[in-house]
Design a protein around this motif. Sequence first.
Motif, short mmCIF file in Angstrom:
data_model
loop_
_atom_site.label_atom_id
_atom_site.label_comp_id
_atom_site.label_asym_id
_atom_site.label_seq_id
_atom_site.Cartn_x
_atom_site.Cartn_y
_atom_site.Cartn_z
N LEU A 288 0.83 -1.21 0.00
CA LEU A 288 0.00 0.00 0.00
C LEU A 288 0.87 1.26 0.00
N ASP A 289 1.94 1.25 0.77
CA ASP A 289 2.85 2.40 0.78
C ASP A 289 3.46 2.63 -0.60
N ALA A 290 3.85 1.55 -1.25
CA ALA A 290 4.44 1.68 -2.58
C ALA A 290 3.44 2.25 -3.58
N TYR A 291 2.17 1.78 -3.51
CA TYR A 291 1.14 2.30 -4.40
C TYR A 291 0.85 3.78 -4.11
N GLU A 292 0.88 4.15 -2.83
CA GLU A 292 0.64 5.56 -2.48
C GLU A 292 1.71 6.46 -3.09
N VAL A 293 2.96 6.03 -3.01
CA VAL A 293 4.05 6.81 -3.60
C VAL A 293 3.86 6.94 -5.11
N ARG A 294 3.50 5.86 -5.76
CA ARG A 294 3.30 5.89 -7.20
C ARG A 294 2.12 6.79 -7.58
N LEU A 295 1.03 6.75 -6.80
CA LEU A 295 -0.13 7.59 -7.09
C LEU A 295 0.22 9.07 -6.94
N ASN A 296 0.97 9.40 -5.90
CA ASN A 296 1.39 10.78 -5.71
C ASN A 296 2.25 11.27 -6.87
N ARG A 297 3.17 10.41 -7.32
CA ARG A 297 4.03 10.78 -8.43
C ARG A 297 3.22 10.98 -9.72
#
Length: 450
Positions: A288-297
């Motif tokens: 989930l943390d990895a997806y959050e970073v990708r979504l923000n980018r």
Amino acid sequence: MSIGSLGQVKSVSQINAEIRHLLDSEFRFVRVRGEISTVRKPFSGHTYFILKDHQSQLPAVLFKNQRRWLAGELKEGQQVVCDGRISVYEPRGQYQLIVDTIDFDGTGQLRILFDQLKQKLKEEGLFDQEHKVALPPEINHVVVVTSPTGAAVHDFISVCTSRRAALSIQILPVRVQGQGAADEICRAIETAHSLSPDVIVLCRGGGSIEDLWSYNEEIVARTIYEATIPLVTGIGHETDFTIADFCADLRCATPTAAAELITTDPLAYEEKTAYYFSRLLRSITLVLDAYEVRLNRMADMLSTFDKAFSHHTFAVEHLFTKLHNSMAMTIEQKRSHFSNLHSLLLHLAPDTAIIRHQDRLTFLSKRLLEKTDQFVQARQARLEQSAAVLDTLSPLKTLARGYGIVSKKLPTSNGSGNIITSTSQVAESEEVEVKLHKGAMDCCVVRKKT
């Protein structure tokens, strides 16, 4: 009988000392052949073992200062010749062979028998993996074939109790060594089948190869092989292997290991479940943390999309228009070419040629029939005309008007003669034949007239 008549009362130490003195004097040097068994090497550095044959055993000790003269390490089952003396270890009152030197004399007889039987049963397929039966996923009823007084059964029950296993355990008591033990083990396995357990456990504590020999008997191996219920062995220690272990569906190193295999530890399951749950939770959190970073980018990139890609958007639209027009023109050309090919194909197609030739064949057949009818009618008309002419010229027409044909009557085979057209051709009284329109007559010339 008075006590005094029995002689002097001696202590245990005195008796052991006198026995030792007697043995030291009588057996100062002996040579003993036997098989090595139960080798022990404690921290003292001495080596203790049993020297045996098929009838007896003799305890022996090799002191550490004598070990340097050995040609090799002592192992179970070795056949040796030991040089030494017989003495008594006074603290325990045990006599033993104090070994000076050892000559290795080959492999032990029991080990030879073990290897021979193992090879024989292996060739017969008693050890094949495909014959072995898998343990059921849920075990509720266990029959244990073992000695009721040995440590093995207590270890087995202790493990099951400590794990709070909901098992029904039945003990079938047998002798695990000595004469007749193998027969008892076989009968117990057969009896266990009548109890219909989920698993049969065959176990006992450790010992020498002689102690475990009941489990190396061929009758026991074949009984285990013929068992239809899963059978687990837990015989001896980690290093102990018997023929029964090879025939069993599953071999455990010890009775304790067998109990651990067929029971379930609730605490272990709880710990394992908690461990896997924590790992799963940690993995989900990381994902989930990895997806959050990708979504923000990606959100940052989309916020500047119009500005960064407006020029490229115009270029893409222009290229798309050109591509669309070019594709439309190409498609139209291909459609026209396809139409021409289709027309040519229809003209050259076999079915079109066949239809054309069929029409021509029908036309020619009709013409042939018409010409044939005209030819036949013309020939028929000519035939009728010729028939009329022949009918007109036929002698039969003349005969029908009352005329006759006179011919000479000669003695020919068909009875006909030459046609008479003049009186000069006949003589008076000559017989002639007159053929009429219907029938004929034989006549005689009476006289001739000119």
